[in-house]
Write a protein that holds these residues in place. Structure first.
Motif, mmCIF file in Angstrom:
data_model
loop_
_atom_site.group_PDB
_atom_site.id
_atom_site.type_symbol
_atom_site.label_atom_id
_atom_site.label_comp_id
_atom_site.label_asym_id
_atom_site.label_seq_id
_atom_site.Cartn_x
_atom_site.Cartn_y
_atom_site.Cartn_z
ATOM 1 N N ASP A 46 0.710 -1.463 0.321
ATOM 2 C CA ASP A 46 -0.400 0.427 0.240
ATOM 3 C C ASP A 46 0.582 1.010 -0.103
ATOM 4 O OD1 ASP A 46 -2.194 -0.931 0.046
ATOM 5 O OD2 ASP A 46 -2.310 -1.429 1.831
ATOM 6 N N ASP A 57 10.543 3.868 4.072
ATOM 7 C CA ASP A 57 10.663 2.253 5.163
ATOM 8 C C ASP A 57 8.982 2.606 5.353
ATOM 9 O OD1 ASP A 57 11.464 4.304 6.982
ATOM 10 O OD2 ASP A 57 12.605 2.987 7.786
ATOM 11 N N ILE A 58 9.188 2.589 6.456
ATOM 12 C CA ILE A 58 7.798 1.725 7.022
ATOM 13 C C ILE A 58 6.264 2.241 6.918
ATOM 14 C CG2 ILE A 58 8.810 1.573 9.239
ATOM 15 C CD1 ILE A 58 6.856 4.428 10.002
ATOM 16 N N ARG A 59 6.237 3.089 5.360
ATOM 17 C CA ARG A 59 5.230 3.876 4.625
ATOM 18 C C ARG A 59 4.644 2.538 3.675
ATOM 19 N NH1 ARG A 59 5.406 10.094 5.632
ATOM 20 N NH2 ARG A 59 6.745 10.467 7.567
ATOM 21 N N PHE A 61 4.154 -0.931 3.149
ATOM 22 C CA PHE A 61 3.548 -1.783 4.100
ATOM 23 C C PHE A 61 3.058 -3.259 3.392
ATOM 24 C CE2 PHE A 61 3.114 1.105 7.483
ATOM 25 C CZ PHE A 61 3.732 0.818 8.075
ATOM 26 N N SER A 63 0.638 -5.526 2.335
ATOM 27 C CA SER A 63 -0.781 -5.916 2.734
ATOM 28 C C SER A 63 -1.958 -7.185 2.081
ATOM 29 C CB SER A 63 -1.928 -4.211 2.655
ATOM 30 O OG SER A 63 -1.937 -4.050 1.240
ATOM 31 N N LEU A 139 10.670 -2.162 11.151
ATOM 32 C CA LEU A 139 9.549 -1.637 12.068
ATOM 33 C C LEU A 139 8.197 -2.919 11.964
ATOM 34 C CD1 LEU A 139 9.494 1.743 12.217
ATOM 35 C CD2 LEU A 139 10.106 0.439 13.774
ATOM 36 N N ASP A 140 7.942 -3.320 10.485
ATOM 37 C CA ASP A 140 6.997 -4.566 10.151
ATOM 38 C C ASP A 140 7.208 -5.554 10.073
ATOM 39 O OD1 ASP A 140 4.276 -4.259 11.323
ATOM 40 O OD2 ASP A 140 3.335 -3.477 9.299
ATOM 41 N N THR B 230 8.187 -3.542 19.218
ATOM 42 C CA THR B 230 9.070 -2.439 18.275
ATOM 43 C C THR B 230 9.830 -1.487 18.523
ATOM 44 O OG1 THR B 230 7.894 -4.093 16.753
ATOM 45 C CG2 THR B 230 8.728 -2.080 15.180
ATOM 46 N N TRP B 231 11.213 -1.142 18.157
ATOM 47 C CA TRP B 231 11.722 -0.279 18.915
ATOM 48 C C TRP B 231 11.904 1.004 18.399
ATOM 49 C CZ3 TRP B 231 16.431 2.213 18.393
ATOM 50 C CH2 TRP B 231 16.735 2.801 19.626
ATOM 51 N N LEU B 237 6.990 4.887 15.400
ATOM 52 C CA LEU B 237 6.001 4.151 15.709
ATOM 53 C C LEU B 237 4.127 4.097 15.667
ATOM 54 C CD1 LEU B 237 7.905 3.186 18.706
ATOM 55 C CD2 LEU B 237 7.822 1.614 16.517
ATOM 56 N N ILE B 239 3.156 6.078 13.507
ATOM 57 C CA ILE B 239 2.964 5.289 11.417
ATOM 58 C C ILE B 239 2.000 4.661 11.355
ATOM 59 C CG2 ILE B 239 2.713 6.009 9.787
ATOM 60 C CD1 ILE B 239 4.436 8.584 10.203
ATOM 61 N N LEU B 240 3.013 3.902 12.296
ATOM 62 C CA LEU B 240 3.303 2.346 12.023
ATOM 63 C C LEU B 240 2.124 1.511 12.600
ATOM 64 C CD1 LEU B 240 4.485 0.093 11.648
ATOM 65 C CD2 LEU B 240 5.383 -0.089 13.721
ATOM 66 N N GLU B 243 -1.158 2.360 10.862
ATOM 67 C CA GLU B 243 -1.103 2.240 9.435
ATOM 68 C C GLU B 243 -1.399 0.351 9.936
ATOM 69 O OE1 GLU B 243 -0.871 2.533 6.502
ATOM 70 O OE2 GLU B 243 -0.009 4.525 6.547
ATOM 71 N N ARG B 244 -0.852 -0.148 11.268
ATOM 72 C CA ARG B 244 -1.591 -1.771 11.317
ATOM 73 C C ARG B 244 -3.079 -1.512 11.347
ATOM 74 N NH1 ARG B 244 2.920 -4.639 15.228
ATOM 75 N NH2 ARG B 244 4.263 -4.333 13.989
ATOM 76 N N ARG B 246 -5.206 0.899 9.958
ATOM 77 C CA ARG B 246 -5.463 1.126 9.076
ATOM 78 C C ARG B 246 -5.922 -0.333 8.162
ATOM 79 N NH1 ARG B 246 -4.755 3.092 4.215
ATOM 80 N NH2 ARG B 246 -2.669 3.392 4.536
ATOM 81 N N ASN B 247 -5.164 -0.873 8.581
ATOM 82 C CA ASN B 247 -4.481 -2.826 6.913
ATOM 83 C C ASN B 247 -4.887 -3.989 8.210
ATOM 84 O OD1 ASN B 247 -3.576 -1.228 5.440
ATOM 85 N ND2 ASN B 247 -1.116 -1.205 6.221
#
Lengths: 387, 327, 404
Positions: A46, A57-59, A61, A63, A139-140, B230-231, B237, B239-240, B243-244, B246-247
């Motif tokens: 996404d 990077d973390i934007r 994801f 999905s 991160l993810d 998650t560090w 974090l 935003i992450l 996103e989690r 939302r997704n």
């Protein structure tokens, strides 16, 4: 073209990021997927957000998962995988891949775990994408450790209701005294869970179903015989459902199969009475029904070994050469039957003890010894002084 | 480890000294209000008093302005946590606390009662029973490392300090042991070594500052087998986390605990049910420190109010004095 | 203290049966205090991570500061408003404040886990100006110093012309005498500054004592938790300051067999209902404003405690003191003053202890024996020291008159 542009921009951004943030780089090198012509990054990611920031990077994801093809041909998968890249506090984990692969056929298939295959026909190990090194930037995108544990525990916790590490792990030697070490229940060859049964009929547990059949309402179902002796895979009867729909640590009564149509995939040609009866029926006893004793050396064989599939039942030839092709007195090592031929018996022909040519039939001693009988007395073994 | 981490070596005390010098500059002008009193030595004395007090009052008013944009936090995804308590083991191990063997942490009987961090264990995991057939939820608790920590605002000798990089750090060499920080902490995660007669310390998670400065992850984060922790940078974090949410529709409640609670915390939580069902206090979006600081700095801004009171009292004394001093 | 022998031993002896009891309590308290410093807080108190503050902070510190408010309120009306009729009350009130604050400081030291690091508060590079407690600590320390300075004239008066140093030190008698005279004259010149400073410092920390618990947020019950706490604490400190002076004066008169200063006390008592009225009105407006009245109608322990504190400690004494006849009867005055004192003690106990609920509820705090013993011991010590100083220093005018 668009895909290419995005790829380039992402690679550039990643590179810039790597320069800027060093080890905070999000994507480990191994995770760079190669794209086919039909795909762009957006196939998996996404990218609703602007990516002009250096911290893209973390934007991005993932999905959705894309699996390109049916995984590798059956039989090429490993039976056992030794997971040892991460061993630190615990010993390497012995992972029974064969059992898990067989189970996954029930629902989902290989994709259950191998959720991302970048190229046609390949099956990647987890570590191809998930790096053993955990960097702060991922991160993810779990590292190998997180990926393994999330994957395993997603199902294991569902049916074991436990979170103890000892189920899969042994602590490193020296960390715990041996006596206190929990032994993992590895599932080689005994992959079926112990199933509860409403009625126990010896020698095997059985399900007894009450059916609508008026004259013979009871169907005794020998689960263990089906699984072990008839050489059926779980997936042959059980279709669909999660692991926990069969496996459950709390052993709640479950009837995942309760439709005659499932039985009739094999039993269609048989009479009703083959299954239906007025009272619970004991498990099949080979000696009682056929007069041929499976003991001692054939009891662990599955039925199909000698009789073929249920749909095409065959009576094996009496000379055993269907299995024991090279069977001859000269080459046969009799000791594998559990009865070593010693002393004067060593040179005997088969027919000296065994009836006719049925070498597998129980031996008789009374041809020579008036008072001896097999199996009370064995050749080469001293008589018990008390008798 | 990288450029991002070298910034951690910045000087957090800079805000304090700036504030102090700024405040002393006010004093000469303000001291004029005491002119109603005739005695010169009094003016001098009160000037000194005001200067020192005002300096102290304003000293760390700037403390919370010095937060770095790179400040870090931890995102805890409670839907991933399996309650293995290995973070407890790792924390004990890292901090030299009393510890057990790894397999002893499989013991689920500790979940029978609700625990909180103590002077022996800086982090503990609690289990909350499943609601509606779902799995139980395990909640790791430790100091939340508030953005505007009440403990640091409460501490009179600056033993609790919010570092620009995120961690709230306790410095035993300053501490006098008054435990006001514990009264102030809205989460009640600070503990105290009551059993020590001479050198009791307030104990709380220090965010493994020595590890993060070396470029390593905090011990609990590094240990977590499912990487439920998650560090990273707090802004990333957040935003992450969103996103989690939302997704993964249906997986989470649309709430990142710690984004706003108590003025925001460095530790952020995602969960599949309302946080009040998991023992999280329902706190407003401002730090408890905000109100007291407003009151304090409101009353003592530039030390004007006390000085005015001083002048007023002096004037009253002068006006009502009809020549009869006390014997 | 060396001049003890020179005191003309007229009437009241130091030890009476009652004083022996008080001494016993003080000795038990001292023993408990010693235990606290030898084995630590954990062993002798029931303080916990959930209840970091207990009886000592609530009584010894919070109530101690409030009840010692008589010093600055009396100094204000007598010295700054120059109401001469209150002068007989100034020195007893000052003495109470001095001893009271000394024991507040001792109480704080007892409660501090790292009491030996107390001096950190005096190091400017350790100062943390956002801290309410910092302000309270600095103010209390400064005010205690001011109180000692304010007390110096009494010491000078006691010893000037009567310095009798023992043994070989007797040669220094004259020079010590001269020093005392210089000191007395010097202090006399700047005393007004210290009196004003004392009032300012008192207003600052009496109010800030209330601000102290604002940071506890929802841990403090909504009936008490309010941004107006500093104002409530200051107003109630004014009221209880006058009440304490009345209470002590009446008790001391009775104990020492003197005629009570009933006229001055009645005048002083007429301030109290005004203060209580403002306090009560402010409190009600605040409750309405914050919408906390709802918690009053529910039958909870908190509501009961609040009503007890408010009706018994504010409304009732207000009603009593509004009657002029009652203000002129020692018994009526004592009752009303006791009620105000009760109200303030109840309020401080509620705010610091009883209405405090930890975020994570667990076992409730109940003070251990040693905590009671130390608190009782401190109160006993205050009584003994007060009695000793009153008997040996020119504090109570009528006692001095009786003596000469």
């Amino acid at each position: 073209m668009k895909g290419l542009l995005i790829t380039i921009s992402i690679l550039t951004a990643t590179g810039a990021l790597a320069l800027l943030f060093g080890a905070r780089t999000a994507v480990p090198p191994a995770a760079q997927p190669s794209l086919t012509s039909q795909e762009s990054c957006l196939t998996c990611h996404d990218a609703a957000r602007s990516t002009d920031d250096a911290r893209v990077d973390i934007r991005l994801f993932r999905s959705r998962d894309v699996v390109h093809a049916a995984p590798a041909a059956p039989g090429t998968a490993p039976d056992v995988v030794l997971i040892d890249q991460l061993a630190e506090l615990y010993q390497p984990v012995v992972f029974d891949h064969r059992v898990h692969a067989a189970m996954s056929e029930i629902e989902g298939g290989c994709v259950n775990c191998h959720h991302f295959e970048p190229t046609e026909g390949s099956v990647q190990p987890c570590r191809a994408c998930h790096s053993p090194q955990r960097t702060a930037g991922t991160l993810d995108h779990p590292s190998l450790k997180g990926a393994y544990h999330r994957q395993c525990l997603a199902c294991h916790r569902d049916w074991s209701h436990a979170n103890g590490c000892g189920y899969c792990h042994q602590e490193q030697a020296g960390r715990v005294a041996l006596a206190a070490r929990p032994v993992p229940a590895l599932a080689f060859g005994a992959s079926n869970p112990v199933l509860p049964s409403p009625v126990r009929t010896e020698p095997h547990p059985a399900y007894v179903y009450q059916t609508r059949n008026v004259s013979a309402p009871l169907v005794s179902f020998q689960h263990l015989d089906h699984a072990r002796s008839f050489d059926l895979q779980c997936v042959d009867c059980h279709q669909g459902g999660s692991c926990a729909s069969c496996h459950d640590g709390t052993l709640k009564p479950r009837r995942p199969v309760h439709s005659m149509s499932t039985c009739r995939t094999c039993h269609a040609a048989n009479q009703c009475r083959f299954c239906h009866d007025q009272s619970p029926r004991p498990a099949f006893d080979h000696l009682a029904r056929t007069g041929w004793n499976l003991e001692p050396s054939h009891s662990d064989l599955s039925c199909v070994k000698c009789h073929g599939r249920v749909e095409a039942f065959v009576i094996p030839s009496g000379n055993c050469r269907g299995c024991h092709g090279g069977l001859s007195a000269a080459t046969f090592d009799h000791s594998i039957t559990g009865v070593p031929l010693l002393g004067s018996h060593a040179g005997f022909k088969c027919t000296r003890c065994h009836e006719k040519s049925r070498s597998a039939s129980p031996a008789r001693c009374d041809g020579c010894h008036a008072t001896y009988a097999y199996p009370a007395q064995w050749p080469g073994r001293r008589r018990d002084p008390s008798t | 480890m990288s450029a991002a981490h070298t910034s951690i070596d910045g000087t957090p005390a800079s805000g304090r000294t700036e504030g102090a010098t700024g405040a002393t500059a006010i004093v000469p002008g303000e001291a004029g209000t005491t002119g109603g009193l005739s005695r010169r030595d009094f003016v001098r004395f009160s000037g000194v008093c005001a200067a020192t007090l005002a300096a102290g009052t304003a000293a760390s008013a700037g403390g919370n302005r010095t937060l770095s944009d790179d400040r870090t936090g931890v995102l805890v995804d409670l839907t991933l946590c399996i309650g293995c308590r290995r973070c407890e083991w790792a924390c004990n191990h890292e901090n030299g606390m009393p510890n057990g063997e790894l397999h002893e942490f499989d013991d689920a009987s500790v979940f029978d009662e609700r625990r909180r961090p103590t002077s022996m264990h800086l982090t503990v995991v609690n289990r909350w029973p499943p609601s509606g057939g779902a799995k139980p939820v395990h909640v790791k608790t430790q100091c939340m490392h508030c953005e505007h920590p009440a403990c640091a605002s409460a501490c009179l000798v600056g033993a609790m300090r919010k570092t620009p990089e995120g961690p709230v750090i306790y410095d035993a060499s300053r501490c006098i042991g008054c435990r006001y920080c514990m009264v102030a902490c809205p989460f009640q995660f600070a503990a105290y070594e009551y059993e020590k007669a001479l050198t009791p310390r307030v104990t709380k998670c220090q965010f493994c500052r020595s590890r993060t400065q070396r470029g390593e992850l905090p011990a609990c984060v590094a240990m977590c087998p499912v990487e439920a922790l998650t560090w990273g940078r707090r802004d990333e974090l957040l935003i992450l986390a969103h996103e989690r949410i939302r997704n993964n529709p249906g997986r989470y409640v649309d709430h990142v605990y710690g984004e706003h609670e108590a003025g925001g915390t460095s530790w952020l939580y995602l969960a599949d049910r309302p946080f009040t069902e998991l023992g999280f206090p329902d706190l407003g979006s401002t730090s408890p420190a905000e109100l007291t600081e407003m009151i304090q700095h409101g009353i003592f801004r530039g030390f004007a109010a006390p000085l005015m009171l001083f002048g007023l009292l002096g004037a009253i004394g002068k006006l009502t004095d009809h020549g009869k001093e006390r014997p | 203290m060396n001049g003890n022998l020179s005191i003309p031993r007229t009437r009241p002896r130091f030890f009476t049966p009652g004083v022996w009891v008080v001494t016993a309590v003080a000795i038990i308290g001292a023993a408990a205090l010693a235990a606290r410093f030898v084995v630590g807080l954990g062993a002798v108190t029931n303080l916990s991570d959930a209840y970091p503050w207990g009886l000592w902070i609530a009584i010894d510190v919070a109530c101690g500061v409030a009840l010692a408010a008589g010093g600055f309120t009396t100094a204000f009306v007598a010295h700054l408003l120059h109401r001469e009729q209150f002068h007989p009350l100034v020195r007893p009130a000052l003495l109470t404040a001095m001893i009271g604050y000394t024991f507040v400081a001792l109480g704080v030291m007892t409660d501090l886990g790292r009491f030996w690091a107390m001096w950190h508060v005096m190091l400017p590079w350790m100062w943390q100006g956002n801290s309410v407690l910092f302000e309270v600590a600095i103010c209390v320390m400064t005010y205690l110093t001011v109180l000692y300075i304010e007390f110096l004239p009494i010491v000078c008066e006691r010893f000037i012309g009567r310095v009798r140093l023992p043994g070989p030190l007797a040669r220094l008698d004259r020079s010590v005498d001269r020093m005392l005279r210089v000191l007395d004259a010097g202090i006399g010149r700047v005393m007004t500054v210290f009196i004003i400073l004392g009032v300012v410092l008192s207003c600052m920390h009496q109010s800030s004592l209330g601000t102290l618990m604002v940071i506890a947020g929802p841990k403090l019950h909504p009936l008490w938790q309010s941004p107006m706490l500093p104002m409530f604490f200051l107003l109630s400190a004014f009221a209880v300051g006058f009440s304490m002076v009345i209470f002590e004066s009446l008790l001391a008169s009775r104990s020492l067999g003197l005629e009570p200063e009933i006229d001055a006390l009645a005048r002083l008592a007429s301030f109290i209902p005004v203060l209580l009225g403002i306090y009560a009105a402010a409190k009600v407006i605040d409750l309405l404003n914050r919408g906390a009245v709802g918690s009053l109608v529910q039958p909870t322990p908190a509501a009961g405690l609040f009503m007890l504190e408010f009706i018994g400690g504010v409304v009732l004494p207000f009603a009593l003191l509004m009657r002029q006849r009652l203000r002129h009867s020692p018994r009526g005055l004592l009752t009303a003053a006791s009620l105000v004192i009760f109200g303030v003690i109840a309020n401080r106990l509620n705010v610091f202890l009883l209405a405090y609920t930890p975020t994570i509820e667990g076992e409730r705090y109940y003070p251990a024996f040693a905590e009671f013993a130390v608190t009782a011991g401190f109160i006993a010590m205050i009584v003994l020291i007060y009695r000793f100083i009153v008997l040996n220093f020119p504090v109570i005018e009528r006692l001095e008159e009786a003596r000469t």
